[in-house]
Design an enzyme around this catalytic site. Structure first.
Site, PDB file in Angstrom:
ATOM      1  N   GLN A  73      -7.881   2.891   1.645  1.00 39.74           N
ATOM      2  CA  GLN A  73      -6.985   1.892   2.325  1.00 39.74           C
ATOM      3  C   GLN A  73      -5.911   1.219   1.694  1.00 39.74           C
ATOM      4  OE1 GLN A  73      -7.018   0.878   5.685  1.00 39.74           O
ATOM      5  NE2 GLN A  73      -8.578   2.431   6.167  1.00 39.74           N
ATOM      6  N   SER A  74      -5.406   2.101   0.577  1.00 40.81           N
ATOM      7  CA  SER A  74      -4.389   1.512  -0.133  1.00 40.81           C
ATOM      8  C   SER A  74      -3.107   1.321   0.646  1.00 40.81           C
ATOM      9  CB  SER A  74      -4.142   2.738  -1.267  1.00 40.81           C
ATOM     10  OG  SER A  74      -2.846   2.346  -1.874  1.00 40.81           O
ATOM     11  N   ASN A  75      -2.617   0.115   0.337  1.00 40.43           N
ATOM     12  CA  ASN A  75      -1.126  -0.321   1.111  1.00 40.43           C
ATOM     13  C   ASN A  75      -0.083   0.518   0.069  1.00 40.43           C
ATOM     14  OD1 ASN A  75      -2.084  -2.122   3.036  1.00 40.43           O
ATOM     15  ND2 ASN A  75      -2.805  -3.254   1.043  1.00 40.43           N
TER      16      ASN A  75
END
Ligand code: PLP
Length: 326
Positions: A73-75
Protein backbone atom coordinates in the site's frame (compact mmCIF):
# COMPACT_ATOMS: atom_id res chain seq x y z
CA UNK A 1 22.88 23.07 -11.47
CA UNK A 2 20.20 20.49 -10.92
CA UNK A 3 18.17 18.26 -13.18
CA UNK A 4 15.03 18.73 -11.13
CA UNK A 5 11.76 18.44 -13.05
CA UNK A 6 8.32 19.87 -12.30
CA UNK A 7 5.48 17.44 -11.54
CA UNK A 8 2.85 19.75 -10.03
CA UNK A 9 1.78 23.38 -9.57
CA UNK A 10 3.29 25.17 -6.58
CA UNK A 11 2.81 26.38 -3.87
CA UNK A 12 0.31 24.09 -2.16
CA UNK A 13 -2.34 25.90 -0.08
CA UNK A 14 -1.95 26.76 3.60
CA UNK A 15 -5.30 26.89 5.40
CA UNK A 16 -6.44 27.68 8.96
CA UNK A 17 -8.07 24.97 11.11
CA UNK A 18 -9.99 26.98 13.77
CA UNK A 19 -12.54 24.33 14.71
CA UNK A 20 -9.98 21.57 15.04
CA UNK A 21 -7.72 23.92 17.03
CA UNK A 22 -10.51 24.62 19.52
CA UNK A 23 -11.41 20.93 19.76
CA UNK A 24 -7.88 19.91 20.78
CA UNK A 25 -7.15 22.76 23.22
CA UNK A 26 -5.36 25.30 21.03
CA UNK A 27 -6.42 28.90 20.33
CA UNK A 28 -8.55 29.41 17.21
CA UNK A 29 -5.75 31.11 15.28
CA UNK A 30 -2.97 28.75 16.33
CA UNK A 31 -3.38 25.86 13.90
CA UNK A 32 -2.79 25.63 10.15
CA UNK A 33 -2.68 22.86 7.60
CA UNK A 34 -0.25 22.71 4.66
CA UNK A 35 -2.12 20.87 1.91
CA UNK A 36 0.49 18.64 0.29
CA UNK A 37 -2.36 16.15 -0.03
CA UNK A 38 -3.57 18.43 -2.85
CA UNK A 39 -0.40 18.08 -4.93
CA UNK A 40 -1.67 17.60 -8.46
CA UNK A 41 -0.22 14.29 -9.59
CA UNK A 42 -1.55 10.78 -9.15
CA UNK A 43 -3.79 11.44 -6.16
CA UNK A 44 -1.33 13.74 -4.41
CA UNK A 45 0.95 13.44 -1.41
CA UNK A 46 4.40 14.30 -0.14
CA UNK A 47 6.32 11.86 -2.34
CA UNK A 48 5.86 14.08 -5.41
CA UNK A 49 8.23 16.75 -4.06
CA UNK A 50 10.98 14.12 -3.72
CA UNK A 51 10.23 12.61 -7.12
CA UNK A 52 10.84 15.96 -8.83
CA UNK A 53 14.49 15.48 -7.82
CA UNK A 54 14.97 11.72 -8.10
CA UNK A 55 13.12 11.30 -11.39
CA UNK A 56 14.93 14.36 -12.69
CA UNK A 57 18.21 12.57 -11.95
CA UNK A 58 16.87 9.41 -13.62
CA UNK A 59 16.05 11.31 -16.83
CA UNK A 60 19.43 13.04 -16.79
CA UNK A 61 21.05 9.58 -16.75
CA UNK A 62 18.98 8.45 -19.72
CA UNK A 63 16.74 6.06 -17.77
CA UNK A 64 13.67 4.59 -19.46
CA UNK A 65 12.36 2.52 -16.51
CA UNK A 66 11.80 3.53 -12.88
CA UNK A 67 12.12 0.84 -10.21
CA UNK A 68 11.18 1.28 -6.56
CA UNK A 69 10.06 -0.64 -3.45
CA UNK A 70 7.77 -0.26 -0.46
CA UNK A 71 4.83 -1.92 1.23
CA UNK A 72 2.03 -3.07 -1.08
CA UNK A 73 0.00 0.00 0.00
CA UNK A 74 2.97 2.33 -0.57
CA UNK A 75 1.96 5.87 -1.52
CA UNK A 76 5.49 6.43 -2.77
CA UNK A 77 5.23 3.48 -5.18
CA UNK A 78 1.86 4.75 -6.45
CA UNK A 79 3.26 8.23 -7.09
CA UNK A 80 6.40 6.84 -8.76
CA UNK A 81 4.04 4.98 -11.11
CA UNK A 82 2.09 8.19 -11.76
CA UNK A 83 5.29 10.14 -12.49
CA UNK A 84 6.41 7.41 -14.90
CA UNK A 85 3.05 7.55 -16.67
CA UNK A 86 3.26 11.32 -17.04
CA UNK A 87 6.77 11.12 -18.46
CA UNK A 88 6.23 8.09 -20.72
CA UNK A 89 8.59 5.85 -18.74
CA UNK A 90 8.12 2.20 -17.75
CA UNK A 91 7.85 1.37 -14.06
CA UNK A 92 8.35 -1.76 -11.95
CA UNK A 93 7.22 -1.78 -8.30
CA UNK A 94 8.91 -4.37 -6.08
CA UNK A 95 6.67 -5.35 -3.16
CA UNK A 96 7.07 -7.89 -0.35
CA UNK A 97 4.71 -10.85 -0.17
CA UNK A 98 2.56 -12.46 -2.83
CA UNK A 99 -0.28 -11.08 -4.97
CA UNK A 100 -3.00 -12.94 -3.04
CA UNK A 101 -1.60 -12.10 0.40
CA UNK A 102 -1.53 -8.37 -0.27
CA UNK A 103 -5.14 -7.12 -0.30
CA UNK A 104 -5.02 -7.01 -4.11
CA UNK A 105 -7.72 -4.87 -5.61
CA UNK A 106 -7.76 -2.20 -2.92
CA UNK A 107 -6.34 1.25 -2.26
CA UNK A 108 -3.01 2.11 -3.84
CA UNK A 109 -2.78 -1.20 -5.73
CA UNK A 110 -5.81 -0.21 -7.83
CA UNK A 111 -4.10 3.04 -8.82
CA UNK A 112 -0.77 1.29 -9.51
CA UNK A 113 -2.65 -0.82 -12.04
CA UNK A 114 -4.31 2.19 -13.67
CA UNK A 115 -0.95 3.91 -14.06
CA UNK A 116 0.30 0.84 -15.91
CA UNK A 117 2.88 -0.28 -13.35
CA UNK A 118 4.30 -3.79 -13.47
CA UNK A 119 4.44 -5.35 -10.01
CA UNK A 120 7.17 -7.77 -8.95
CA UNK A 121 6.19 -9.71 -5.80
CA UNK A 122 9.40 -10.49 -3.90
CA UNK A 123 8.00 -12.84 -1.23
CA UNK A 124 8.47 -12.38 2.50
CA UNK A 125 11.80 -11.11 3.76
CA UNK A 126 13.71 -8.42 5.60
CA UNK A 127 13.91 -4.81 4.34
CA UNK A 128 17.43 -5.47 3.05
CA UNK A 129 16.22 -8.57 1.19
CA UNK A 130 13.52 -6.43 -0.44
CA UNK A 131 16.17 -3.87 -1.45
CA UNK A 132 18.22 -6.76 -2.85
CA UNK A 133 15.24 -7.96 -4.87
CA UNK A 134 14.86 -4.48 -6.37
CA UNK A 135 18.54 -4.45 -7.37
CA UNK A 136 18.09 -7.86 -8.98
CA UNK A 137 15.07 -6.54 -10.94
CA UNK A 138 17.29 -3.69 -12.20
CA UNK A 139 20.03 -6.12 -13.31
CA UNK A 140 17.43 -8.24 -15.11
CA UNK A 141 15.99 -5.17 -16.88
CA UNK A 142 19.48 -4.09 -17.92
CA UNK A 143 20.17 -7.56 -19.37
CA UNK A 144 17.00 -7.12 -21.45
CA UNK A 145 18.38 -3.85 -22.81
CA UNK A 146 16.40 -1.39 -20.67
CA UNK A 147 17.89 1.53 -18.70
CA UNK A 148 16.48 1.16 -15.19
CA UNK A 149 16.87 3.71 -12.40
CA UNK A 150 16.35 2.61 -8.80
CA UNK A 151 14.60 5.07 -6.49
CA UNK A 152 15.13 4.12 -2.83
CA UNK A 153 12.40 3.11 -0.35
CA UNK A 154 10.11 6.12 0.22
CA UNK A 155 12.20 8.24 -2.16
CA UNK A 156 14.27 9.12 0.90
CA UNK A 157 17.78 9.79 -0.34
CA UNK A 158 19.53 13.08 0.42
CA UNK A 159 18.65 14.05 -3.17
CA UNK A 160 14.94 13.29 -2.70
CA UNK A 161 14.88 15.11 0.64
CA UNK A 162 15.77 18.33 -1.19
CA UNK A 163 12.12 18.39 -2.23
CA UNK A 164 11.24 19.13 1.39
CA UNK A 165 13.91 21.75 1.83
CA UNK A 166 11.87 23.49 -0.86
CA UNK A 167 8.60 22.53 0.84
CA UNK A 168 9.84 24.06 4.10
CA UNK A 169 10.97 27.24 2.34
CA UNK A 170 7.59 27.47 0.63
CA UNK A 171 5.89 27.21 4.02
CA UNK A 172 8.14 29.86 5.55
CA UNK A 173 7.09 32.25 2.78
CA UNK A 174 3.43 31.57 3.58
CA UNK A 175 3.80 31.77 7.38
CA UNK A 176 7.12 33.40 8.34
CA UNK A 177 7.10 32.86 12.11
CA UNK A 178 5.93 29.27 12.34
CA UNK A 179 6.79 27.67 15.70
CA UNK A 180 6.01 24.00 15.01
CA UNK A 181 5.61 21.87 11.91
CA UNK A 182 4.14 18.46 12.71
CA UNK A 183 4.78 15.68 10.18
CA UNK A 184 4.44 11.92 9.89
CA UNK A 185 7.84 10.22 9.94
CA UNK A 186 8.01 7.22 7.59
CA UNK A 187 11.23 6.73 5.65
CA UNK A 188 12.46 10.07 7.03
CA UNK A 189 13.16 12.24 3.97
CA UNK A 190 10.28 14.62 4.53
CA UNK A 191 11.30 15.48 8.10
CA UNK A 192 14.96 15.70 7.07
CA UNK A 193 14.20 18.22 4.33
CA UNK A 194 12.00 20.31 6.64
CA UNK A 195 14.85 20.42 9.16
CA UNK A 196 17.12 21.67 6.38
CA UNK A 197 14.74 24.56 5.73
CA UNK A 198 13.39 25.39 9.19
CA UNK A 199 15.86 24.02 11.75
CA UNK A 200 15.47 20.96 13.98
CA UNK A 201 13.82 22.86 16.84
CA UNK A 202 10.72 23.66 14.79
CA UNK A 203 10.02 20.23 13.30
CA UNK A 204 8.14 17.54 15.24
CA UNK A 205 8.15 14.10 13.60
CA UNK A 206 5.65 11.42 14.57
CA UNK A 207 7.11 7.95 14.03
CA UNK A 208 4.77 5.63 12.10
CA UNK A 209 6.71 2.40 12.59
CA UNK A 210 8.12 2.16 9.05
CA UNK A 211 11.82 2.16 10.06
CA UNK A 212 13.65 0.62 13.03
CA UNK A 213 15.51 3.76 14.19
CA UNK A 214 13.54 6.86 13.22
CA UNK A 215 15.71 9.59 14.80
CA UNK A 216 18.96 8.11 13.47
CA UNK A 217 17.41 7.68 10.00
CA UNK A 218 16.34 11.33 9.85
CA UNK A 219 19.65 12.53 11.34
CA UNK A 220 21.64 10.67 8.65
CA UNK A 221 19.54 12.14 5.84
CA UNK A 222 19.54 15.67 7.30
CA UNK A 223 23.30 15.48 7.89
CA UNK A 224 23.97 14.40 4.30
CA UNK A 225 21.67 17.14 3.06
CA UNK A 226 23.29 19.93 5.07
CA UNK A 227 26.86 18.66 4.88
CA UNK A 228 27.39 18.53 8.66
CA UNK A 229 26.64 15.91 11.30
CA UNK A 230 23.20 15.96 12.93
CA UNK A 231 22.87 14.31 16.35
CA UNK A 232 19.75 12.09 16.58
CA UNK A 233 19.15 13.14 20.20
CA UNK A 234 18.64 16.77 19.13
CA UNK A 235 15.65 15.88 16.94
CA UNK A 236 12.03 16.06 18.09
CA UNK A 237 10.61 12.59 17.40
CA UNK A 238 7.52 11.14 19.09
CA UNK A 239 7.32 7.37 19.15
CA UNK A 240 4.04 7.06 21.08
CA UNK A 241 1.69 6.62 18.10
CA UNK A 242 3.01 3.43 16.52
CA UNK A 243 0.57 1.21 18.44
CA UNK A 244 0.76 -2.55 18.10
CA UNK A 245 2.30 -2.49 14.61
CA UNK A 246 2.63 -0.51 11.37
CA UNK A 247 -0.55 -1.91 9.79
CA UNK A 248 -2.72 -2.16 12.93
CA UNK A 249 -5.26 0.54 13.74
CA UNK A 250 -4.40 2.32 16.99
CA UNK A 251 -7.25 3.89 19.04
CA UNK A 252 -5.81 7.45 19.38
CA UNK A 253 -5.23 7.45 15.60
CA UNK A 254 -8.86 6.58 14.93
CA UNK A 255 -9.92 9.32 17.35
CA UNK A 256 -7.65 11.84 15.57
CA UNK A 257 -9.09 10.82 12.19
CA UNK A 258 -12.65 11.27 13.48
CA UNK A 259 -11.89 14.65 15.08
CA UNK A 260 -10.24 16.09 11.95
CA UNK A 261 -13.04 14.79 9.73
CA UNK A 262 -15.88 15.94 12.00
CA UNK A 263 -14.52 19.45 12.73
CA UNK A 264 -12.95 20.43 9.40
CA UNK A 265 -13.92 17.89 6.72
CA UNK A 266 -10.26 16.88 6.49
CA UNK A 267 -9.57 13.22 5.70
CA UNK A 268 -6.52 11.56 7.27
CA UNK A 269 -5.25 8.03 6.68
CA UNK A 270 -4.64 5.38 9.35
CA UNK A 271 -0.98 4.71 8.52
CA UNK A 272 0.65 8.17 8.35
CA UNK A 273 -1.41 11.35 8.70
CA UNK A 274 -3.77 9.91 11.34
CA UNK A 275 -0.73 9.03 13.43
CA UNK A 276 0.77 12.49 12.87
CA UNK A 277 -2.44 14.17 14.04
CA UNK A 278 -2.65 11.86 17.08
CA UNK A 279 0.93 12.91 17.87
CA UNK A 280 0.02 16.59 17.51
CA UNK A 281 -2.93 16.13 19.91
CA UNK A 282 -0.67 14.31 22.39
CA UNK A 283 1.92 17.10 22.10
CA UNK A 284 -0.73 19.69 23.02
CA UNK A 285 -1.80 17.53 26.00
CA UNK A 286 1.72 17.17 27.36
CA UNK A 287 2.69 20.83 26.75
CA UNK A 288 5.26 20.34 23.97
CA UNK A 289 2.93 22.51 21.81
CA UNK A 290 1.20 25.36 23.67
CA UNK A 291 -1.62 27.83 23.03
CA UNK A 292 -0.43 30.94 21.21
CA UNK A 293 2.25 29.09 19.22
CA UNK A 294 1.85 28.90 15.45
CA UNK A 295 1.52 25.26 14.58
CA UNK A 296 1.34 23.78 11.09
CA UNK A 297 0.15 20.26 10.40
CA UNK A 298 1.72 19.01 7.17
CA UNK A 299 -0.90 16.94 5.35
CA UNK A 300 1.24 14.48 3.41
CA UNK A 301 -1.61 12.72 1.56
CA UNK A 302 -2.29 9.00 1.79
CA UNK A 303 -6.01 8.93 1.10
CA UNK A 304 -5.74 5.78 -1.08
CA UNK A 305 -4.13 4.08 1.93
CA UNK A 306 -7.38 4.62 3.84
CA UNK A 307 -9.11 2.50 1.22
CA UNK A 308 -6.39 -0.11 1.59
CA UNK A 309 -7.49 -0.46 5.25
CA UNK A 310 -11.11 0.61 4.81
CA UNK A 311 -12.77 -2.28 6.60
CA UNK A 312 -10.84 -1.82 9.85
CA UNK A 313 -11.61 1.93 9.89
CA UNK A 314 -15.26 1.38 9.04
CA UNK A 315 -15.73 -1.28 11.71
CA UNK A 316 -14.05 0.82 14.41
CA UNK A 317 -16.05 3.96 13.58
CA UNK A 318 -19.30 1.97 13.57
CA UNK A 319 -18.42 0.39 16.93
CA UNK A 320 -17.64 3.80 18.47
CA UNK A 321 -20.91 5.28 17.21
CA UNK A 322 -23.07 2.49 18.58
CA UNK A 323 -21.15 2.61 21.87
CA UNK A 324 -21.78 6.35 22.21
CA UNK A 325 -25.45 6.30 21.27
CA UNK A 326 -26.14 3.24 23.50
C1 PLP B 1 5.59 8.35 2.92
C2 PLP B 1 4.55 9.12 3.65
C3 PLP B 1 4.87 9.86 4.80
C4 PLP B 1 6.24 9.88 5.41
O1 PLP B 1 7.20 10.54 4.63
P1 PLP B 1 8.71 10.07 4.70
O2 PLP B 1 9.45 11.05 3.92
O3 PLP B 1 8.76 8.68 4.15
O4 PLP B 1 9.11 10.07 6.15
C5 PLP B 1 3.87 10.57 5.41
N1 PLP B 1 2.62 10.55 4.94
C6 PLP B 1 2.27 9.85 3.85
C7 PLP B 1 0.85 9.88 3.42
C8 PLP B 1 3.22 9.12 3.17
O5 PLP B 1 2.87 8.42 2.08
Amino acid sequence: MSDKITLSTWPTPLEPLPRLAAAIGLGENDLWIKRDDLIGLGGGGNKVRKLEWTVGAALAEGADTLVTTGAAQSNHARLTAAAAARLGLDVVLVFPGTPDGAAGGSGNLVLDGLFGARIHWAGDGTPSELAGAAEEVCRELAREGAHPYLIPFGGSSPLGARGYVEGGEELRTQLPDVDHVVVALGSGGTMAGLIGALGAERVLGVHCGAVAEPAATVADLAGALMGRPVVPGTLRVRTDQVGAAYGVLHEPVLEAMRTAAATEGIVLDPVYTGRAMAGLIAAVRDGDIRRGQRTVFLHTGGLPGLFGHAEAVHRSVAALRSHRSG
